[in-house]
Scaffold this active site. Structure first.
Site, mmCIF file in Angstrom:
data_model
loop_
_atom_site.group_PDB
_atom_site.id
_atom_site.type_symbol
_atom_site.label_atom_id
_atom_site.label_comp_id
_atom_site.label_asym_id
_atom_site.label_seq_id
_atom_site.Cartn_x
_atom_site.Cartn_y
_atom_site.Cartn_z
ATOM 1 N N THR A 70 0.838 -1.203 0.000
ATOM 2 C CA THR A 70 0.000 0.000 0.000
ATOM 3 C C THR A 70 0.870 1.248 0.000
ATOM 4 O OG1 THR A 70 -1.895 -1.033 1.089
ATOM 5 C CG2 THR A 70 -1.636 1.343 1.375
ATOM 6 N N ASN A 149 -6.965 -9.075 -7.075
ATOM 7 C CA ASN A 149 -6.948 -9.695 -5.752
ATOM 8 C C ASN A 149 -8.293 -10.273 -5.329
ATOM 9 O OD1 ASN A 149 -7.482 -6.718 -5.624
ATOM 10 N ND2 ASN A 149 -8.055 -7.248 -3.547
ATOM 11 N N SER A 198 4.456 -7.043 -1.778
ATOM 12 C CA SER A 198 4.219 -7.176 -0.346
ATOM 13 C C SER A 198 4.851 -8.467 0.152
ATOM 14 C CB SER A 198 2.709 -7.195 -0.073
ATOM 15 O OG SER A 198 2.446 -7.518 1.276
ATOM 16 N N HIS A 200 4.090 -10.168 3.110
ATOM 17 C CA HIS A 200 3.229 -11.129 3.815
ATOM 18 C C HIS A 200 2.303 -11.901 2.878
ATOM 19 C CE1 HIS A 200 -0.846 -9.173 4.075
ATOM 20 N NE2 HIS A 200 -0.136 -8.128 3.723
ATOM 21 N N CYS A 323 -8.822 -5.911 2.632
ATOM 22 C CA CYS A 323 -8.834 -4.476 2.931
ATOM 23 C C CYS A 323 -10.248 -3.911 2.936
ATOM 24 C CB CYS A 323 -7.981 -3.720 1.918
ATOM 25 S SG CYS A 323 -6.244 -4.175 1.965
#
Length: 376
Positions: A70, A149, A198, A200, A323
């Site tokens: 992000t 996603n 990212s 994770h 999110c």
């Protein structure tokens, strides 16, 4: 526990965690310090950058370490918009981007930038001709995700890059969060100037991400202070997290092809199971789609109710993007794909992994029969 929410986050790989702990114990010096202890940390940091660039065929890029994808996407998009606004204030993205990208463009609209949001077809994919038509003399940025996603649709990022490279003023940002470690990614082949990742999502640590940036490209920094990270992100760099991210990338890319083939088998089996129910509508397309994600909608059953019903059997799935999962609004992505308000409001996302077993799929099959009867 049966976990089907790997798109939201993944468990930390033990080797990655060991790498983080060892680096924390041994290389805890400040990489900005001039003394030998600091230089050792800086050398390790630069080695991590080099390895990451090699892994993504990005030898013409540098790496900016961030706290998340992000933050990386915000730095990329706002950094380009503010730095090059004298060239033009027209930006292009798609209507199905991750909130970290989509909402950033909405905020730039409020500041006087003009944004073209490219529409998608019923598979969630843009028409490359629409991109060609959208480009103007004052266009300075195109931002597009590689893999969606929510539904797993693979965007034509390579074709888009071929078009964009003919316009020297246009900078190209690609969100590769859901493609990294799952499908082949080459920043050279994509012609990406900027790319967000990212940790994770690839069995690394939370609170860790990175932005790949083409050498020579200038951005307006969003975090001010010292001169760290090529003057683009002030603050002492977290060397252990950077090293762990490089480690996570190496590990997940090692067996990419084998993992892909295995997950595709799981995906086919899961699709077969879901297809047995009239009240289930599969949204993820068959073609141009990552096998790691299966999105479906429920007719007459609320998504949240379904999630909690599975949870009672220790099976974990999600609604929408992590999110946005606590937002009760209909899925922006599914509405853009032409789904009804009901279907877009009652979506479920199952995300798979090389850690998922065939036995877990079988258990899900049996539990699903019970749950669908209870909720009918």
């Amino acid at each position: 526990m049966i976990y089907f929410d790997y798109t939201a986050t993944t468990p930390v790989n033990e080797e990655v965690l060991a790498s983080y702990i060892q680096t924390t114990k041994t290389y805890w010096g400040n990489p900005s310090s001039l003394h030998k202890f600091g230089v050792r940390a800086d050398n390790l940091l630069n080695l991590a950058r080099k390895q990451m660039c090699e892994l993504l065929d990005a030898n013409n890029h540098d790496v900016i370490f961030t706290s998340s994808a992000t933050e990386a996407s915000n730095l990329a998009i706002k950094g380009v918009a503010y730095r090059y606004q004298e060239r033009g204030k027209h930006l292009i993205t798609t209507v199905v981007e991750h909130p970290s990208v989509y909402n950033t463009f909405l905020s730039l609209e409020k500041e006087g930038f003009e944004v073209t949001f490219l529409e998608v077809d019923n598979t969630g994919r843009i028409n490359i001709e629409d991109l060609k038509k959208a480009i103007r003399k004052d266009t300075i940025l195109v931002s597009m995700m590689h893999v969606n996603n929510e539904v797993g649709t693979i965007m034509p990022v390579i074709e888009a890059g071929e078009i964009i490279k003919n316009y020297y003023k246009i900078i190209y940002h690609v969100d590769i969060v859901q493609s990294l470690g799952k499908i082949p990614v080459s920043l050279r082949e994509i012609n990406a100037d900027l790319a967000s990742i990212s940790a994770h999502k690839i069995y690394g640590l939370k609170g860790s991400g990175a932005l790949f940036i083409r050498k020579g490209l200038e951005l307006e920094p969003q975090t001010l202070g010292g001169s760290q990270e090529f003057n683009l992100r002030a603050g002492t760099v977290d060397v252990p997290s950077a090293v762990a991210l490089a480690k996570a990338m190496r590990l997940i890319l090692t067996d990419l092809e084998k993992n892909y083939d295995y997950v595709r088998v799981l995906n086919n089996k899961m699709r077969s199971i879901l297809s047995k129910y009239e009240k289930i509508v599969i949204n993820s397309p068959v073609e141009h789609c990552s096998p790691y994600i299966i999105n479906f909608s429920l007719k007459g059953i609320k998504g949240e109710t379904f999630v909690h019903a599975l949870e009672k059997h220790d099976i974990y799935v999600s609604t929408k993007s992590a999110c946005s999962s606590k937002n009760n609004k209909a899925s922006r992505v599914l509405l853009a794909m032409g789904r009804s308000q009901e279907l877009a409001s009652n979506e479920i996302r199952i995300s798979l992994s090389h850690l998922t077993t065939l036995e877990e799929i079988d258990i899900f099959d049996n539990v699903l029969q019970v749950v669908m009867q209870e909720l009918a």
